[in-house]
Design a protein around this motif. Structure first.
Motif, PDB file in Angstrom:
ATOM      1  N   LYS A 109       9.275  62.944  64.431  1.00  0.00           N
ATOM      2  CA  LYS A 109      10.465  62.105  64.364  1.00  0.00           C
ATOM      3  C   LYS A 109      11.698  62.998  64.404  1.00  0.00           C
ATOM      4  N   HIS A 110      12.613  62.683  65.330  1.00  0.00           N
ATOM      5  CA  HIS A 110      13.827  63.494  65.466  1.00  0.00           C
ATOM      6  C   HIS A 110      14.985  62.587  65.819  1.00  0.00           C
ATOM      7  N   LYS A 111      15.981  62.597  64.963  1.00  0.00           N
ATOM      8  CA  LYS A 111      17.145  61.736  65.124  1.00  0.00           C
ATOM      9  C   LYS A 111      16.683  60.286  65.190  1.00  0.00           C
ATOM     10  N   ASP A 112      16.993  59.582  66.229  1.00  0.00           N
ATOM     11  CA  ASP A 112      16.588  58.175  66.340  1.00  0.00           C
ATOM     12  C   ASP A 112      15.371  57.969  67.231  1.00  0.00           C
ATOM     13  N   GLY A 113      14.687  59.035  67.582  1.00  0.00           N
ATOM     14  CA  GLY A 113      13.535  58.893  68.475  1.00  0.00           C
ATOM     15  C   GLY A 113      12.442  59.869  68.118  1.00  0.00           C
ATOM     16  N   TRP A 114      11.591  60.179  69.112  1.00  0.00           N
ATOM     17  CA  TRP A 114      10.469  61.080  68.913  1.00  0.00           C
ATOM     18  C   TRP A 114      10.570  62.242  69.895  1.00  0.00           C
ATOM     19  N   ALA A 115      10.182  63.436  69.444  1.00  0.00           N
ATOM     20  CA  ALA A 115      10.240  64.638  70.265  1.00  0.00           C
ATOM     21  C   ALA A 115       8.893  65.344  70.251  1.00  0.00           C
ATOM     22  N   GLN A 116       8.691  66.253  71.230  1.00  0.00           N
ATOM     23  CA  GLN A 116       7.414  66.928  71.372  1.00  0.00           C
ATOM     24  C   GLN A 116       7.462  68.349  70.812  1.00  0.00           C
ATOM     25  N   ILE A 117       6.259  68.944  70.675  1.00  0.00           N
ATOM     26  CA  ILE A 117       6.113  70.318  70.215  1.00  0.00           C
ATOM     27  C   ILE A 117       5.563  71.162  71.365  1.00  0.00           C
ATOM     28  N   CYS A 118       6.186  72.295  71.620  1.00  0.00           N
ATOM     29  CA  CYS A 118       5.706  73.189  72.668  1.00  0.00           C
ATOM     30  C   CYS A 118       4.356  73.782  72.248  1.00  0.00           C
ATOM     31  N   ASP A 119       3.382  73.804  73.178  1.00  0.00           N
ATOM     32  CA  ASP A 119       2.033  74.254  72.818  1.00  0.00           C
ATOM     33  C   ASP A 119       1.800  75.749  73.018  1.00  0.00           C
ATOM     34  N   LEU A 120       2.852  76.515  73.340  1.00  0.00           N
ATOM     35  CA  LEU A 120       2.695  77.959  73.479  1.00  0.00           C
ATOM     36  C   LEU A 120       2.295  78.555  72.128  1.00  0.00           C
ATOM     37  N   PHE A 127      11.598  68.961  73.668  1.00  0.00           N
ATOM     38  CA  PHE A 127      10.913  69.786  72.687  1.00  0.00           C
ATOM     39  C   PHE A 127      11.829  70.090  71.501  1.00  0.00           C
ATOM     40  N   HIS A 128      11.475  69.556  70.366  1.00  0.00           N
ATOM     41  CA  HIS A 128      12.241  69.819  69.153  1.00  0.00           C
ATOM     42  C   HIS A 128      11.701  71.059  68.433  1.00  0.00           C
ATOM     43  N   VAL A 129      10.386  71.260  68.486  1.00  0.00           N
ATOM     44  CA  VAL A 129       9.767  72.417  67.830  1.00  0.00           C
ATOM     45  C   VAL A 129       9.219  73.343  68.910  1.00  0.00           C
ATOM     46  N   HIS A 130       9.595  74.629  68.841  1.00  0.00           N
ATOM     47  CA  HIS A 130       9.199  75.600  69.861  1.00  0.00           C
ATOM     48  C   HIS A 130       7.863  76.260  69.535  1.00  0.00           C
ATOM     49  N   SER A 131       7.610  76.542  68.260  1.00  0.00           N
ATOM     50  CA  SER A 131       6.339  77.158  67.891  1.00  0.00           C
ATOM     51  C   SER A 131       5.948  76.770  66.473  1.00  0.00           C
ATOM     52  N   VAL A 132       4.634  76.717  66.230  1.00  0.00           N
ATOM     53  CA  VAL A 132       4.066  76.377  64.925  1.00  0.00           C
ATOM     54  C   VAL A 132       3.026  77.435  64.577  1.00  0.00           C
ATOM     55  N   ALA A 133       3.012  77.881  63.338  1.00  0.00           N
ATOM     56  CA  ALA A 133       2.074  78.946  62.931  1.00  0.00           C
ATOM     57  C   ALA A 133       1.402  78.581  61.614  1.00  0.00           C
TER      58      ALA A 133
END
Length: 794
Positions: free
Chosen positions: A202-213, A251-257
């Motif tokens: 959830k980002h602002k008033d909508g939905w955003a994706q996460i980069c899979d790199l 893409f709201h999130v660039h990387s997740v660890a």
């Protein structure tokens, strides 16, 4: 007054869990609207909200930690400058503890993050909230987080305090509020739960994706866990790549660890996309996750599964101590049950105290284990833990969307109306339809109300309580047709009153009132129901028996039935191992049993004995009754009706408090104890709990929460007369409060039973246990005695 004062374990363990289920409603967190002004004067928040306080840090227990306050939408700490035990007392009471035993300085529980909300706090000790104390004002501090203050609270809860002792996932919800899986296959969009799809936040008033790199299976595990799934699996990225190339992604999130043990994606190290970046996932695509649901998808009306953790060892259930209980350990429990990661790790027996062995202490799971038995833990010694430290969990469960499949329409309020269900035909077209009313009862209505999040059902028979001094008490009125009327109080007992309080959602029955003349009677209606008789377990008064036509000896308005309800109730449980440890046979001379004969504590054949010569054979044992509920157990009868017993030198406050029975192979009684009357008092209590009741000097009688009443084996009538019993195998059964004369939150743990072997000279008890303390396999060995289940005294 007479004096009143648990085999070698196998190496192989089995694990199962006992759970209580709770259905939670959506909660709204109030926003803080106060505008602080830095000044030495108190700066209270809005009167309509309560300042949120929590304990954080590590290592700690549920009653200690770094103090954190939630103010203006942000968690922050308190500086230790000028901190005192008075400040700690105020904070501990806000957290639900009776008082503080100490406080800490210099960030003993670790340094906090964010704001330091208060500094130079000066409390008198009697304030209801820390924001009522003097300070430099909100956010006005010259400290660093090296000076964060902590408190140590006395491990005794304020009676009736509703907030849980919780070790929570403290994450920045402002970064990631919600996570979902968006399916791309048409059929998957129509089927719940959604187990595979593009990860969106959830980002602002909508939905955003996460980069899979750099996306790993550990990230997938965390996403699946928080969405209620115990396991993850690999996904076909090539299939999604073809689809996602045709879609525009933000893409709201660039990387997740993630490490794989986190309970929420927001607890993982995250790198957010830059605001002005046009493409923040070059060479990658949106992250895709596939989860495996557990087998337990048959709890559709629960948004959180919660319960006390119990483990099975040598066919006997036992609990887990909350020392070092963590979200990682709780998540192992939840995943083993077939659900996702833990929402909360609860401590301090907030899901009720167990009774029996405590098997594990200081469980230190990493979060990847298959079973809690694979985690490092310590064995329990008698000094380590008590049941008031039993650990519990709240688990994440998959969203099933079932609340949108039914609706009620046509009623006067949103709480009533015609029930309609959403169904699909063979073409997939959805439409609303009705349900046939034939055989529709309160049970079905209760399910519908829970599914809609509307509480309890009054379908079948509308009831209300009126005339009382509060919403929890009053004269009982029922609606027949369009007419409201009263209920005859003849035969009105705690069992019927319990059903009324339950149906109205008012908890438990504190009192069943047979005369209501002292309540407002200006709108008294005629009596339209009589002969009401309930077992006490019904969900609605309509499920109880009653006369077809009204027949009441005392039909005057003042004899209408009434109730006083309460949010809390007592809960008695017998110490079964003590019975097994203390049992023995005594041949007692008749000349020493005159007093017992007066008390009717001997079998009928004693009347034909050659008094004072001869003896009676007595099966003797101690009984220790614990109150593990949330309210004191007090006798129904008032002091004026207590009976003086000269033999024992004290008053008896209850006519029937326990049944002692010896049952044969077909479930029939071969001997019974006549211990009908009891004097109730606090023999001893848990540490930190004070005695309130004693029998001496016509004192108040009852059993305090956290205390127990011990009737020793050497007290008169603490026996079963087995003079006429032949050698053989039997069942010893003890039932507390058998007629449900006093309200309890749980009657299922009131009965205890043991295997009993008698050879004519000696007696052995084994497998003594309460309620469902044993495994199903062990319980089946008791069920070979037919008749036990229908041998209840009514």
């Amino acid at each position: 007054m007479m004096e009143k004062s648990r085999c070698t374990q196998q190496l192989a363990f089995n694990l199962l869990f006992g759970l209580w289920f709770t259905c939670c409603l959506a909660q709204t967190t109030p926003s803080n609207t106060a505008t602080p002004a830095p000044s030495p004067s108190p700066s209270p928040q809005s009167q309509n909200e309560r300042l949120k306080v929590r304990l954080a840090g590590y290592p700690r227990k549920h009653n200690e930690g770094r103090v954190e306050l939630f103010y203006k939408g942000e968690w922050g700490t308190i500086c230790d400058d000028d901190f005192s035990i008075s400040n700690a007392n105020v904070l501990c009471r806000q957290l639900g503890f009776v008082s503080a035993t100490g406080w800490t300085h210099s960030a003993k529980y670790g340094k906090g993050q964010g704001k330091i909300w208060l500094d130079n706090v000066l409390c008198n000790g009697g304030e209801k909230s820390i924001d009522s104390c003097k300070s430099r004002g909100w956010g006005n501090s010259d400290c660093t987080h090296d000076e964060d203050a902590g408190v140590v609270c006395k491990d005794e809860r304020i009676p009736g305090f509703v907030d849980s002792n919780v070790i929570d996932a403290f994450v920045d919800e402002n970064k990631i509020e919600e996570v979902r899986l968006r399916p791309v296959v048409a059929m998957a969009k129509k089927r719940l739960p959604i187990t595979e799809g593009v990860v969106e936040v959830k980002h602002k008033d909508g939905w955003a994706q996460i980069c899979d790199l750099g996306w790993t299976i550990k990230n997938t595990r965390v996403v699946c866990g928080m969405l209620g799934f115990p396991h993850e699996k690999k996904v076909n990225k090539n299939f999604y790549k073809l689809y996602l190339e045709r879609q525009k992604s933000y893409f709201h999130v660039h990387s997740v660890a993630c490490t794989g043990t986190e309970v929420h994606l927001a607890a993982c190290p995250l790198e957010f996309s830059k605001r002005n970046a046009t493409s923040s996932c070059e060479g990658g695509m949106a992250a895709v996750v596939s989860c495996m649901p557990g087998p337990q998808l048959n709890y559709p009306f629960i948004c959180l599964l919660a319960g006390r953790v119990e483990v099975l060892k040598d066919n006997e259930w036992g609990t887990v101590c909350d020392d070092r209980w963590s979200l990682q350990s709780a998540s192992v429990v939840c995943r083993e049950l077939g659900f996702g990661s833990a929402k909360e790790a609860l401590t301090g027996a907030r899901m009720g105290q167990g009774m029996g062995p405590i098997y594990m202490n200081e469980v230190k799971c990493l979060g990847q284990e298959k079973s809690i038995w694979n985690c490092p833990f310590k064995n329990i010694t008698s000094e380590d833990c008590q049941h008031m430290e039993d650990a519990a969990v709240r688990c994440s469960v998959p969203y099933m969307g079932l609340e949108s499949l039914i609706r009620i329409t046509g009623g006067r309020t949103r709480y009533e109306g015609r029930l309609e269900v959403l169904s699909s035909d063979s073409n997939g077209t959805q439409s609303w339809g009705l349900i046939c009313g034939e055989s529709w009862s309160t049970k079905e209505a209760m399910v519908a109300c829970r599914q809609l999040g509307l509480g309890y059902a009054n379908q079948g028979l509308q009831i209300r309580i009126v005339g009382g001094r509060s919403n929890y008490e009053g004269r009982v009125e029922v609606q027949v047709g369009s007419k409201w009327g009263t209920v005859c109080s003849t035969g009105w007992t705690t069992k019927e009153a319990m059903v009324v309080c339950r149906q109205l959602g008012l908890g438990y029955s504190m009192h069943a009132i047979n005369e209501t003349w002292y309540w407002d009677s200006s709108n008294v209606t005629e009596m339209i129901m009589s002969g009401v008789k309930c077992t006490g377990n019904e969900m609605s008064l309509s499920q109880c028996q009653h006369h077809k036509t009204v027949s009441c000896q005392k039909s005057a308005a003042k004899f209408a039935a009434g109730v006083i309800c309460s949010d809390t109730a007592s809960d008695l449980i017998l110490n079964a191992p003590l019975v097994q440890q203390t049992v023995y046979i005594e041949d007692r001379p008749l000349h020493m049993l005159y007093c017992a004969a007066e008390e009717d504590c001997l079998s009928k054949s004693a009347a034909k004995a050659n008094w004072p010569y001869g003896h009676r054979r007595l099966l003797r044992f101690s009984s220790q009754i614990h109150n593990i509920g949330r309210a004191d157990f007090k006798p129904k009868a008032g002091r004026h009706s207590w009976v003086w017993h000269a033999c024992h030198g004290h008053y008896h406050s209850m006519d029937i408090f326990t049944h002692y029975d010896l049952l044969n192979a077909n479930g029939s009684k071969v001997a019974e104890g006549h211990k009908a009357s009891f004097c109730l008092e606090d023999t001893d209590c848990q540490e930190g709990v004070s005695k309130r009741y004693e029998c001496a000097n016509f004192g108040d009688q009852g059993i305090t929460v956290g205390c127990w009443d011990l009737y020793r084996h050497d007290i008169d009538c603490q026996w079963i007369d087995i003079t006429d019993v032949k050698p053989g195998n039997y069942i010893l059964q003890i039932v507390i409060n058998p007629n449900h004369e006093v309200a309890e939150s749980d009657f299922t743990n009131n009965a205890m039973k043991c295997n009993c072997k008698y050879d004519g000279h000696r007696i052995w008890l084994h497998n003594c246990h309460v309620g469902d303390a044993f495994s199903e396999e062990a319980e089946r060995r008791f069920e070979k005695y037919p008749g036990q289940l229908n041998n209840q005294v009514s």
